[in-house]
Design an enzyme around this catalytic site. Sequence first.
Site, PDB file in Angstrom:
ATOM      1  N   HIS A  15     104.647  25.015 147.566  1.00 20.54           N
ATOM      2  CA  HIS A  15     104.793  26.342 147.486  1.00 20.54           C
ATOM      3  C   HIS A  15     105.692  26.882 149.305  1.00 20.54           C
ATOM      4  O   HIS A  15     105.034  26.429 149.731  1.00 20.54           O
ATOM      5  CB  HIS A  15     104.307  27.660 147.387  1.00 20.54           C
ATOM      6  CG  HIS A  15     103.882  27.588 146.509  1.00 20.54           C
ATOM      7  ND1 HIS A  15     102.892  27.829 145.475  1.00 20.54           N
ATOM      8  CD2 HIS A  15     104.962  26.982 144.933  1.00 20.54           C
ATOM      9  CE1 HIS A  15     102.738  28.164 143.675  1.00 20.54           C
ATOM     10  NE2 HIS A  15     103.896  27.362 143.692  1.00 20.54           N
ATOM     11  N   GLU A  29     104.260  29.049 151.743  1.00 22.74           N
ATOM     12  CA  GLU A  29     102.777  27.814 152.232  1.00 22.74           C
ATOM     13  C   GLU A  29     102.522  27.065 153.980  1.00 22.74           C
ATOM     14  O   GLU A  29     101.635  26.027 153.626  1.00 22.74           O
ATOM     15  CB  GLU A  29     101.894  27.536 151.033  1.00 22.74           C
ATOM     16  CG  GLU A  29     102.435  29.175 150.125  1.00 22.74           C
ATOM     17  CD  GLU A  29     101.442  28.931 148.747  1.00 22.74           C
ATOM     18  OE1 GLU A  29     101.411  28.077 148.311  1.00 22.74           O
ATOM     19  OE2 GLU A  29     101.510  29.987 148.048  1.00 22.74           O
ATOM     20  N   HIS A  45      96.983  25.417 149.327  1.00 19.06           N
ATOM     21  CA  HIS A  45      97.896  26.285 149.482  1.00 19.06           C
ATOM     22  C   HIS A  45      97.942  27.843 149.856  1.00 19.06           C
ATOM     23  O   HIS A  45      95.992  27.640 150.241  1.00 19.06           O
ATOM     24  CB  HIS A  45      97.811  26.824 147.532  1.00 19.06           C
ATOM     25  CG  HIS A  45      98.627  25.930 146.300  1.00 19.06           C
ATOM     26  ND1 HIS A  45     100.186  26.348 145.508  1.00 19.06           N
ATOM     27  CD2 HIS A  45      98.662  24.676 146.083  1.00 19.06           C
ATOM     28  CE1 HIS A  45     100.122  25.735 145.708  1.00 19.06           C
ATOM     29  NE2 HIS A  45      99.308  24.186 145.454  1.00 19.06           N
ATOM     30  N   GLU A  96      92.987  27.415 147.462  1.00 14.11           N
ATOM     31  CA  GLU A  96      93.723  29.233 148.539  1.00 14.11           C
ATOM     32  C   GLU A  96      93.552  29.419 149.690  1.00 14.11           C
ATOM     33  O   GLU A  96      92.202  29.750 150.235  1.00 14.11           O
ATOM     34  CB  GLU A  96      93.595  30.079 147.401  1.00 14.11           C
ATOM     35  CG  GLU A  96      94.353  29.900 146.511  1.00 14.11           C
ATOM     36  CD  GLU A  96      95.432  29.321 146.326  1.00 14.11           C
ATOM     37  OE1 GLU A  96      96.145  29.909 146.951  1.00 14.11           O
ATOM     38  OE2 GLU A  96      96.153  29.376 145.095  1.00 14.11           O
TER      39      GLU A  96
END
Length: 388
Positions: free
Chosen positions: A154, A157, A299, A358
């Site tokens: 992404h 990110e 991420h 994450e």
Amino acid sequence: MKVVSRSGDDLAYYSQLFQIPRVLIEDANPSITGGILPNGMEVQIPGFVIQEESRLDIDFSDIALQSQLPIDAILLLNQGEQKPFSVPVRVMHPMLVTEKPYDYQTLLDDLDILSFHYPFIKVESIGRSVLGKELHEVRVGKGDKLIHYNGSFHANEWITSAVLMKWLNDLLLAVTNDRTLCGMDCMPFYREVTISMVPMVNPDGVELVLKGEEAAEGKFDVLKMNNGNPAFYAWKANIRGVDLNNQYPANWEIEKQRKIPKVPAPRDYPGETALSEPEALAMKELAKRRNFERVLALHTQGKEFYWGYEGHEPEQAANVAREFEERSGYRAVQYIDSHAGYKDWFIQEFKRGGFTIELGKGINPLPLSHLPGIYKDTVKILMAGLYM
């Protein structure tokens, strides 16, 4: 650093001279097949740089003492009458500065720096982005167990790319200087594991977030896709407005049906078909070609990680998840209501461990001031990924 061989030298002797594991010197010089070296062959010695000294009153013994190397290491580097005098200096500190907006050119420059000083690593293009930027895979180690890491699926990110490159630099320092990382000796990992890393899966998107509309090169109306907003900080997709982590054939049809928007957009649009985007396809083909034992996709944000998909994950994945959770403090989540991600597809396809990590907490893109804390937590997961 390069030295020029003398008759009777061999790589084992160079390993002793420079206190570098022989396997690293061998892997830095793949064209040398062992045995006695001929006179005049260039040999790469990883983990050293050359400092030039123009003084005339050079004392080899003093230089050897200062360098903490045998005097023959100094003599090897200074054959003949060349000037200036060359002093071998061991690389003891990180060569990369990752605490900055980590764009595509920074990645290319950093890969060049590490490849030059640690020539035992392998850097290979695995494909190209929509705008033609090469997607690079880095491989370190020679073991049969292949563990894969990736970042910047992404666009906003991009801090995940900085985390991976910082870890790579720390690993290389550890193996060339007989150091530990997170309390672990790294040379056994080099011998037993091969690390595969794609630090920046979505370079076009990263450039858009960091540099604005000009990154689209006039080829895509990113301003329209972004509802006229010239700030692209919330952009996750690739340059065509396709979310690369919604592109994989793991119940992709469910995501296609329920995702909003239904057209290219800054985030969440899964594309017209699965694997329509070259970046997603390159990552799928890489996994097929390498046959990874485990995949960790970085991420942001949430300080948690996801490790299951539709019951396809192996039993051992629960043990790995527990280790990640205990070492980092990140929360382990087995299932979430999501499909078509890279981790999802990998688990479904290979029935092996896949993890979406994450990093950090906050609003994407996370500020650079968070990087030290993120790295402190994440490096424990990255290292645990090698031995579990």
